[in-house]
Design an enzyme around this catalytic site. Structure first.
Site, PDB file in Angstrom:
ATOM      1  N   CYS A   1       0.824  -1.211   0.000  1.00 53.99           N
ATOM      2  CA  CYS A   1       0.000   0.000   0.000  1.00 53.99           C
ATOM      3  C   CYS A   1       0.858   1.262   0.000  1.00 53.99           C
ATOM      4  O   CYS A   1       0.417   2.325  -0.443  1.00 53.99           O
ATOM      5  CB  CYS A   1      -0.944   0.008   1.203  1.00 53.99           C
ATOM      6  SG  CYS A   1      -0.102  -0.091   2.796  1.00 53.99           S
TER       7      CYS A   1
ATOM      8  N   SER B   1      10.481   2.897   5.817  1.00 55.05           N
ATOM      9  CA  SER B   1       9.044   2.755   6.014  1.00 55.05           C
ATOM     10  C   SER B   1       8.417   4.013   6.598  1.00 55.05           C
ATOM     11  O   SER B   1       9.114   4.872   7.155  1.00 55.05           O
ATOM     12  CB  SER B   1       8.757   1.570   6.951  1.00 55.05           C
ATOM     13  OG  SER B   1       9.167   0.360   6.369  1.00 55.05           O
TER      14      SER B   1
END
Length: 418
Positions: A50, A107
Site C-alpha cells: 500500500c 518505512s
C-alpha cells in the site's frame, strides 16, 4: 550486470498514483512473465504494498528508461508524468536501498517489521515465475540475513512509536502480563481499533468495547473477540475494568471523577489504569487525583513516542553501518564471479594452445622424426605462446611509464626482484 531499483513510495507519490502503479495478485503473475521474457532484463522482483511499488531488476547495461517505459505501459500510464514521481537507484545504491527497505529504514513507521515479510513474498513469487537467477537469489538471501541481524543487534523495533502501541506497552509495563486483566475500550475509531489489535495479541482476560453506535462497535468487537456495550452503560460497568483506554470524538468528558470514585468503591479500591488518548479529553483530569486511579493523557504517550523515535533513529544509524558492510560483501561476491569467468577463459585458452601443440608433436613423432628435437620444439613453442601476452603487457607498461601496472604484473607473474 547492473542492478536497478525503480519505484514510488509514500514519500514521492500520492495515494491515488500509488494505487494506479500497484500490482494486484493477478497482475503480478503477468508482470513477472513479461519481465522474464523481456530481452533487456535478466532477473526481476516486484515489491508491491500500500505504501510502495518497487521493481528490482538486473540488466546487462544500465537502462532504467526501458524499465520505466515498461512500467508505464503495463499500467497504461503516461511515462513522462510517471517519471516525475519515480526514484531510481543503480548498482551499490540499489542494493543499499533494498536492504534499507527490508530493515524498515525506509518505512512510514521507522523500523516496522511487516515489510520484510512482504519482500520475502515478492521474492518467492518471482522465483516461482523463473524471474530470479543466481545473483538475485544470493542478493535477496543476503538481504533477509541483514534484516535479521539488524533486528537482533539493534533496537530498531524495540520501542513503541505509535500512540496506540505506546498505550498497550504502558499497560504491560504496569501490569506485566495482561492475561488476567479486564480491558474497557471507549470508542471504535481508527486509534481504538489499533489499540484493540495490539491488545488482542497480548491475550487479556476480557475486552469490552463501549461506543455510542453499537453497530460500529460490533464490527471491531468481532475482530478481537470482545463484548459490546453502549456509552450509557459505562457507570454500571466501569468497576469491572482494570484498564480503561478511551479515544472518542466527544467534545465533553465521558468519564468524570464521581463515576470513577463510585467504581473504585465497588472494586474495594483495587487500582485502575486510565489512558486517555482523545483530544479533547474523554476523562476528567481530576480522576488522576484519586487514590488507586492512575491517569495518563495523550501528552504523556506522545512524550514516550518521541523518546522512542529518538532511540529508533539511533538504532537506524547502527543498522546503516551493518547494511553498508553487507553491500560491500555482496559486491565482492559479484566480482568473484567475474574472476571465476576470467580464470575459466584463461584456462580454456591455455588448454587450446596445449592441445594444438601436442597434436602437432604427436603427428611429427608418428612420421619418425627425432623425439628429442620434437620435445624441445614443443617446450619452446609452448613457452613462447604463453609468454607472448604478458611480455607485450610489460613492454607497453614500461613504454608508458606505468609503475603501478608494472608492479601489479610482477605480482601476478610471481617475479621477485631484489
Amino acid at each position: 550486470m547492473t542492478i536497478i531499483a525503480l519505484g514510488i513510495n509514500h514519500k514521492t507519490a500520492s495515494v491515488e498514483l500509488r494505487e494506479k502503479v500497484a500490482f494486484s495478485p493477478e497482475q503480478m503473475s503477468e508482470a513477472l512473465q513479461q519481465l522474464s521474457g523481456h530481452a533487456d532484463f535478466n532477473e526481476a522482483v516486484i515489491v508491491s504494498t500500500c505504501n510502495r511499488t518497487e521493481i528490482y531488476c538486473s540488466l546487462e547495461q544500465s537502462n532504467s528508461q526501458a524499465l520505466l517505459a515498461w512500467l508505464a505501459s503495463f499500467h497504461g500510464l503516461d511515462e513522462h508524468e510517471l517519471s516525475k514521481n519515480i526514484y531510481c537507484h543503480q548498482g551499490d545504491a540499489a542494493i543499499n536501498h533494498l536492504m534499507r527497505v527490508a530493515c524498515g529504514l525506509d518505512s512510514l513507521v521507522l523500523g516496522e517489521p511487516q515489510i520484510l515479510g512482504q519482500i520475502k513474498q515478492a521474492y518467492h513469487s518471482a522465483k516461482t515465475h523463473d524471474a530470479v537467477g543466481v545473483k538475485f537469489d544470493r542478493l535477496f538471501q543476503k538481504t533477509f540475513s541483514v534484516a535479521k541481524q539488524v533486528r537482533t543487534d539493534t533496537d530498531i523495533g524495540a520501542s513503541a512509536v505509535s500512540v496506540a502501541f505506546a498505550a498497550v506497552n504502558l499497560a504491560k509495563h504496569i501490569y506485566g502480563k495482561l492475561d488476567k486483566t479486564n480491558v474497557l475500550l471507549i470508542g471504535a475509531g481508527e486509534t481504538i481499533e489499533l489499540v484493540a489489535k495490539h491488545l488482542y495479541q497480548n491475550e487479556p482476560q476480557q475486552i469490552t468495547v463501549a461506543n455510542r453506535t453499537i453497530e460500529r462497535a460490533r464490527g471491531l468487537a468481532q475482530e478481537v473477540s470482545a463484548d459490546v456495550i453502549a456509552l450509557a452503560q459505562l457507570p454500571e460497568r466501569l468497576h469491572k475494568a482494570d484498564i480503561v483506554i478511551s479515544s472518542t470524538a466527544s467534545t465533553l468528558p465521558i468519564i468524570g471523577k464521581g463515576v470513577v470514585e463510585q467504581a473504585l468503591k465497588q472494586r474495594r479500591h483495587k487500582p485502575m489504569l486510565f489512558i486517555d488518548i482523545a483530544v479533547p479529553r474523554d476523562i476528567e483530569s481530576q480522576v488522576g487525583e484519586l487514590d488507586a486511579a492512575y491517569l495518563y493523557s495523550v501528552d504523556d504517550l506522545q512524550a514516550i513516542v518521541s523518546e522512542n523515535m529518538a532511540a529508533r533513529e539511533q538504532a537506524a544509524q547502527q543498522a546503516q553501518l551493518i547494511i553498508s558492510e553487507r553491500v560491500k560483501e555482496f559486491e565482492m561476491w559479484v566480482r568473484s564471479l567475474d574472476s571465476v569467468d576470467l580464470i575459466r577463459h584463461y584456462r580454456n585458452d591455455v588448454q587450446t594452445i596445449k592441445s594444438e601443440l601436442v597434436e602437432r608433436a604427436v603427428s611429427q613423432l608418428n612420421t619418425g622424426k627425432d623425439a628429442e628435437k620434437i620435445i624441445l620444439e614443443l617446450a619452446n613453442k609452448l613457452t613462447n605462446r604463453l609468454m607472448h601476452a604478458p611480455t607485450r603487457a610489460i613492454q607497453d607498461a614500461a613504454k608508458k611509464g606505468e609503475v603501478a601496472q608494472l608492479t601489479q604484473l610482477k605480482k601476478m607473474l610471481g617475479i621477485d626482484q631484489e
